[in-house]
Design a protein around this motif. Structure first.
Motif, PDB file in Angstrom:
ATOM      1  N   LEU A   1     -23.181  15.514   2.092  1.00 52.27           N
ATOM      2  CA  LEU A   1     -23.880  16.547   2.853  1.00 52.27           C
ATOM      3  C   LEU A   1     -23.162  17.865   2.622  1.00 52.27           C
ATOM      4  O   LEU A   1     -22.319  18.283   3.405  1.00 52.27           O
ATOM      5  N   ASP A   2     -23.461  18.449   1.501  1.00 48.52           N
ATOM      6  CA  ASP A   2     -22.871  19.728   1.124  1.00 48.52           C
ATOM      7  C   ASP A   2     -21.349  19.715   1.310  1.00 48.52           C
ATOM      8  O   ASP A   2     -20.782  20.527   2.031  1.00 48.52           O
ATOM      9  N   GLY A   3     -20.699  18.767   0.664  1.00 53.01           N
ATOM     10  CA  GLY A   3     -19.228  18.735   0.694  1.00 53.01           C
ATOM     11  C   GLY A   3     -18.655  17.762   1.702  1.00 53.01           C
ATOM     12  O   GLY A   3     -17.482  17.428   1.627  1.00 53.01           O
ATOM     13  N   VAL A   4     -19.448  17.309   2.646  1.00 49.96           N
ATOM     14  CA  VAL A   4     -18.934  16.321   3.594  1.00 49.96           C
ATOM     15  C   VAL A   4     -19.516  14.964   3.219  1.00 49.96           C
ATOM     16  O   VAL A   4     -20.726  14.789   3.178  1.00 49.96           O
ATOM     17  N   LEU A   5     -18.613  13.999   2.908  1.00 45.31           N
ATOM     18  CA  LEU A   5     -19.081  12.684   2.484  1.00 45.31           C
ATOM     19  C   LEU A   5     -19.328  11.808   3.697  1.00 45.31           C
ATOM     20  O   LEU A   5     -18.431  11.573   4.498  1.00 45.31           O
ATOM     21  N   LEU A   6     -20.563  11.305   3.822  1.00 49.56           N
ATOM     22  CA  LEU A   6     -20.876  10.387   4.911  1.00 49.56           C
ATOM     23  C   LEU A   6     -21.142   9.024   4.304  1.00 49.56           C
ATOM     24  O   LEU A   6     -21.959   8.903   3.382  1.00 49.56           O
ATOM     25  N   ARG A   7     -20.444   8.023   4.808  1.00 46.66           N
ATOM     26  CA  ARG A   7     -20.788   6.652   4.419  1.00 46.66           C
ATOM     27  C   ARG A   7     -21.730   6.148   5.494  1.00 46.66           C
ATOM     28  O   ARG A   7     -21.310   5.787   6.580  1.00 46.66           O
ATOM     29  N   LEU A   8     -23.002   6.163   5.156  1.00 49.15           N
ATOM     30  CA  LEU A   8     -24.046   5.971   6.148  1.00 49.15           C
ATOM     31  C   LEU A   8     -24.416   4.516   6.316  1.00 49.15           C
ATOM     32  O   LEU A   8     -24.632   3.805   5.348  1.00 49.15           O
ATOM     33  N   ALA A   9     -24.486   4.093   7.535  1.00 48.24           N
ATOM     34  CA  ALA A   9     -25.039   2.781   7.808  1.00 48.24           C
ATOM     35  C   ALA A   9     -26.190   2.975   8.781  1.00 48.24           C
ATOM     36  O   ALA A   9     -26.010   3.521   9.861  1.00 48.24           O
ATOM     37  N   ASP A  10     -27.334   2.569   8.354  1.00 46.58           N
ATOM     38  CA  ASP A  10     -28.489   2.613   9.244  1.00 46.58           C
ATOM     39  C   ASP A  10     -28.516   1.261   9.939  1.00 46.58           C
ATOM     40  O   ASP A  10     -28.328   0.224   9.332  1.00 46.58           O
TER      41      ASP A  10
END
Lengths: 455, 627
Positions: A265-274
């Protein structure tokens, strides 16, 4: 061969069902006991080999995770030494936190291949296996060399070097003052010295504090999206994933009902779990999904709690609100494009970080990013900023910081310069471990380059 | 043609401070020893400063004495002023330094040598070593004499191909007008020993009557004098003062204007000089912002008017020397008796030596002192002692002695030399020892006298005295840990006056001694049962208690090092054949041939992964042996 207690994460550094932290060496079980609170009240030291105990691992601020601890007694273990292993929940953040607690309790980080090396040294592996280990160590030293080279140019190196240089200049001054009493060298003033040391202490503390944040930047933060069904979780997920160049990796969703993706997200890494929607359910399959969502909540570094602006808060929403108390949450009010029926002020009063978006209209993403950055305290640091990259660096820096505190205490308690200087040298030595130089030579060079001394 | 002059066990080449210690130790250990010198009148000469000790060097002298060497006793007998440097900076760095009567020192040591059983002293120049199949067989002199010897120690100082430079003038010479040794270099090179060229320098000696002392600051000795030797019991007297003077801008201007006449700055000398001991030219060029430099006027002895100008070593022409010296306040009419000069000489590369100081390439051949690339009388004497002990032990079929870094400055000095080598003349400094809180000058006996006794250089009588002292220290430490101290007005007044917290409840005496602000002796009025103890014992009790935590920490580091030192490495090991070692590590390890993993870990260019690889390789070897 007597050896230090070493520890490392023994499972691959990827999200998985379970993470294992292995602690090995004489005294390993005692080290484990320092962080382990057993459910039964029986310490690990009281356990025989090949037994397990349920309990939790604590660090200085409280419980980190529930774990199963397994005890192996020498020589019946992988390394042939006393070994304790913690099996904890598989999140990267959690396993690392457990490791850090173990390191703080007296273990040193294991070097590359060190468990295997010890297994060999203790006769647990054959010669051919050991030769393979030799190759591994050689390979990793080349890797380390490459890493060191790139680190040499990096911000971390500059930061550590800045601190090291200021300490070296103090130590060099003390050395010259001591070794050349007949030269006109300015006396070492303790107030001035204390100021420099205090400043170095602050810088190291900042660096240690930024360890988690720095890692978030490089490796991402484990993020869970929660909310009752149909609130727009998947749409948000797809929206985030749909950012140009956003999908970095596709991590298989394991066997469970969690879809993971890494999103930039524009430089911020999110390891997403839905996750499955959160609501009371009697459906067995869906219930498993809900429990999972709740379980992951506890290990997440970031929670995106999604609410539907177009409908009033339901009992499930209220349950979620309670459940999220004290967690790193950004409240995301979706469907801002529809008529607002939710009590938005109430939500704002519950969460410090709040954003309105319309997943369908693709709006509000930048505001979401801003809230995430504020929550994770990523302001002012960037991937190029100085940050400790791994447990070894963290350990060196933490050791240096502890020793520096001791040096400052020595100085302020009124001990003589010889003791202060020796304490200071051990700080510099820990810092130079990061940059690969040697301390005594460095001080000697300082003396000759800065002070006019002779016979 | 050559002729045979018989045999000896140990031959020592050179009778400076290294040679003297080597010859005395070897002879006292029962080896038939011959000491060769270019001139009997130059035995134990002090060709540079008329002083012994100083920071870290004072530690070396105490250690030499604790092992049974000569230098401490000789200095105590001939000192004319003494100071304990670094008072107030901590016990680890207190350092003794004494002004020595140069001729008296020579006379005292020469007499000591002449009276030593098993020792012959011979004035002749050694021009060759006899080597057969990589083993020393003896030496040859300029006159053609051949002496058979089982061990030979080279301690040639700055005499080997010595070349003196004064301005644009250069001539072959040793220090103090003695001829250089010219024959040995080519012979050593023929035997495969690599020599290199180092440089050092000395300031001028001037006539006392030409100095206006009223213009200088006086520096008196400290009372009472702490002796160098643990054997010296009678009180020693300060007999002279030193004086302090300063250079000024005019001095600096003259020097800078004449730099082109310095053989170093004009590029005529390429030899490497000591960083720690720069000439006045170097100081002015490198530290151009300093408006003045301090110098000391030191008497050369009681029976002479010669004064030594510490801090003014120079290789400028004599007329320039006179000109810049006379700009100094108090030196307006200065009269030079011996001019300053730079001297170049041949020395070996200490990486070719073992920690026993024996050459790896020629068994039975040892190096000591400035020949090994060091600088200073004390560094030389320390090496001479170790070389002498090991040469004698070798001829007697005994295991060699090596001192660890954690045992002593001597061990640190030698380890630095044989592990890191030196690119300029090596000087001992306290900052070179990572264990310096343990290696204090006050406890040299505790660290080394048991070893000296075991080797055979410490007499039974002295050893018993030593044991008694250790016992007294132990008892007194135990006693004060049991003495209860109650708060009282007198005590709290003392505590407040020293800037430390008042006592609210009772405590133990040792806890008060531990406070940095208090001294053991201060607390005597509150400790009525305190026994009568010597200063040396009281000092140990205080230091051991006060620095207990720091000492324990250093001891842990020592234990860690010992673990690595326990892993021995074969000397003939070809590191090129060990898979997993990086190229640079292979080269460095093959150059140094470390004796154990501890030493290997100190070589620059060998990293922790290389050390792991070595440990694994060692385990493999041992595993194969057992199969």
């Amino acid at each position: 061969m007597s050896a230090a207690v070493i520890a490392a994460i023994s499972t691959p550094c990827a999200p998985g069902g379970i993470g294992v932290i292995r602690i090995s060496g004489p005294g390993a079980i005692q080290v484990a006991d320092r962080v382990f609170h057993s459910a039964s009240g029986k310490t690990l030291s009281q356990h025989k080999g090949y037994t397990a105990a349920f309990g939790s691992v604590w660090d200085e601020s409280g419980p980190v995770d529930d774990v199963v601890a397994t005890v192996f007694r020498a020589p019946k273990s992988y390394t042939g030494e006393d070994v304790a292993e913690f099996s904890c929940h598989g999140g990267l953040l959690v396993t690392r936190k457990v490791l850090r607690a173990v390191l703080a309790a007296g273990a040193s980080p294991a070097g590359p291949g060190e468990f295997t090396k010890r297994a060999f040294l203790n006769g647990k592996l054959s010669l051919t296996e050991a030769e393979a280990v030799t190759d591994v160590i050689a390979a990793s030293s080349d890797q380390a060399l490459r890493a060191a080279r790139s680190a040499m140019k990096g911000a971390l190196y500059r930061k550590i070097k800045g601190v090291t240089d200021s300490l070296l200049s103090v130590s060099g001054h003390i050395a010259a003052y001591i070794d050349y009493p007949e030269e006109e060298i300015d006396p070492v003033e303790s107030a001035e010295t204390a100021e420099i040391l205090d400043d170095a202490e602050r810088q190291l503390r900042d660096l240690l504090d930024s360890f988690d944040r720095g890692r978030i930047l490089r490796e991402g933060v484990e993020t869970v999206i929660v909310g009752k069904p149909n609130v727009g979780k998947s749409t948000l997920m797809n929206l985030l994933s749909g950012c140009p160049k956003s999908i970095v990796t596709d991590i298989p969703g394991t066997t469970r009902d969690v879809v993971e993706e890494t999103v930039n997200l524009d430089g911020v890494l999110l390891r997403l779990a839905d996750t499955a929607g959160i609501r009371e359910t009697s459906d067995v399959v869906e219930k498993a999904g809900v429990d999972l969502a709740l379980e992951r909540l506890d290990t997440a570094g970031l929670v995106l709690a999604v609410f539907d602006e177009s409908s009033p808060l339901s009992p499930e929403d209220h349950g979620l609100l309670d459940r999220l108390e004290g967690m790193p949450v950004v409240a995301v009010c979706n469907k801002a494009d529809l008529e607002q029926k939710i009590d938005i002020e109430f939500i704002k009063s519950k969460f410090q970080y709040f954003v309105e978006i319309s997943a369908r209209e693709n709006s509000g993403l930048e505001a979401l990013r801003q809230e995430i950055v504020s929550l994770l305290e990523l302001d002012g640091i960037s991937a190029e900023g100085a940050a400790l990259a791994n447990a070894r660096q963290f350990d060196c820096a933490r050791r240096a910081w502890t020793l520096l505190k001791e040096a400052i205490d020595t100085l302020k308690a009124g001990y003589t310069l010889d003791a202060v200087d020796v304490a200071l040298e051990s700080v510099i030595s820990a810092l130079l471990e990061l940059t690969g130089e040697k301390v005594t030579d460095a001080v000697v060079d300082q003396v000759f380059s800065r002070f006019c001394v002779g016979k | 043609m050559g002729y045979q002059m018989g045999r000896c066990d140990v031959a020592v080449i050179g009778a400076g401070h290294a040679g003297v210690e080597a010859a005395m130790a070897a002879a006292r250990l029962g080896a038939a020893t011959i000491l060769f010198t270019l001139t009997l009148d130059g035995i134990a000469n002090l060709p540079c400063n008329p002083s012994i000790g100083g920071t870290a060097k004072g530690h070396l002298v105490r250690e030499i004495d604790a092992l049974g060497g000569v230098m401490g006793i000789a200095a105590d007998h001939t000192l004319i002023q003494s100071r304990m440097l670094n008072m107030g900076k901590g016990p680890a760095v207190h350092s003794l330094r004494a002004q020595i009567d140069r001729r008296a020192y020579h006379t005292y040591v020469k007499k000591l040598l002449e009276g030593q059983e098993n020792l012959r002293i011979k004035q002749d120049e050694v021009t060759g070593v006899l080597v057969e199949n990589g083993r020393i067989r003896g030496i040859r002199t300029r006159l053609g004499a051949e002496y058979a010897a089982d061990a030979v120690i080279i301690a040639t100082g700055t005499y080997l191909n010595g070349m003196i430079h004064v301005g644009e003038v250069s001539y072959p010479s040793g220090p103090d007008g003695v001829s250089p040794a010219t024959g040995l270099t080519a012979d050593l090179q023929q035997h495969g020993i690599v020599l290199r060229r180092f440089k050092t320098g000395t300031p001028s000696r001037v006539h006392k009557r030409s100095i206006d002392f009223d213009q200088l600051e006086e520096q008196k000795g400290d009372e009472p004098i702490v002796p160098f030797s643990f054997e010296t019991t009678e009180p020693l007297q300060n007999q002279v003062s030193c004086h302090i003077a300063y250079t000024n801008e005019e001095t600096h201007r003259i020097i800078l204007e004449n730099l082109d006449k310095s053989p170093i700055y004009s590029g005529r000398i390429h030899a490497i000089g000591p960083r720690y001991c720069p000439s006045i030219e170097d100081k002015i060029v490198r530290f151009s912002d300093k408006p003045r430099h301090q110098l000391f006027v030191e008497p050369m002895g009681m029976d002479t008017q010669e004064m030594y100008l510490q801090g003014l070593s120079s290789s400028l022409p004599e007329d320039v020397q006179i000109a810049f010296l006379r700009t100094i306040k108090g030196f307006e009419n200065l009269e030079i008796m011996r001019n300053a000069y730079a001297i170049e000489y041949d020395c070996c590369d200490p990486l070719d030596l073992r920690a026993t100081l024996e050459f790896k390439a020629v068994s039975g051949l040892y190096g000591a002192g400035q020949f090994n690339g060091t600088s200073g009388y004390e560094e030389a004497a320390a090496q001479g002692l170790i070389a002498g002990i090991n040469a004698a032990r070798q001829t007697q079929g005994k295991e060699p002695i090596t001192l660890s870094r954690s045992s002593s400055y001597i061990g640190t000095l030698i380890d630095d030399l044989v592990t890191k080598g030196c690119s300029d003349p090596y000087r001992m400094m306290t900052s070179r020892s990572e264990f310096r809180l343990l290696l204090r000058q006050d406890n040299a006996d505790e660290r080394l006298t048991p070893l000296g006794y075991e080797i055979g250089l410490i007499s039974e009588q002295r050893y018993q005295r030593f044991l008694k002292k250790m016992e007294q220290i132990r008892e007194e430490k135990q006693r004060v840990s049991k003495v209860n101290v109650a708060p009282s007005r007198e005590l709290n007044e003392l505590l407040v006056s020293r800037g430390t917290a008042e006592l609210m409840t009772g405590t133990k005496m040792d806890d008060l001694i531990r406070r940095p602000q208090l001294k053991y002796d201060d607390l005597a009025p509150f400790d009525p049962e305190r026994p009568e103890l010597s200063f040396a014992v009281r000092e140990q009790v205080e230091i051991q208690l006060k620095y207990e935590g720091y000492i324990r920490k250093q001891q842990q580091e020592v234990d860690e090092l010992k673990r690595l030192e326990g892993r021995k490495l074969p000397e003939n090991l070809d590191y090129g054949k060990i898979s997993g070692l990086r190229l640079e590590a292979r080269e460095k390890l093959n150059r140094v041939k470390p004796r154990d993993v501890g030493q290997a870990s100190r070589i620059s260019g060998v990293n922790p992964a290389d050390i792991s690889t070595l440990l694994i390789w060692l385990e493999q070897q041992e595993g194969e042996k057992n199969d």
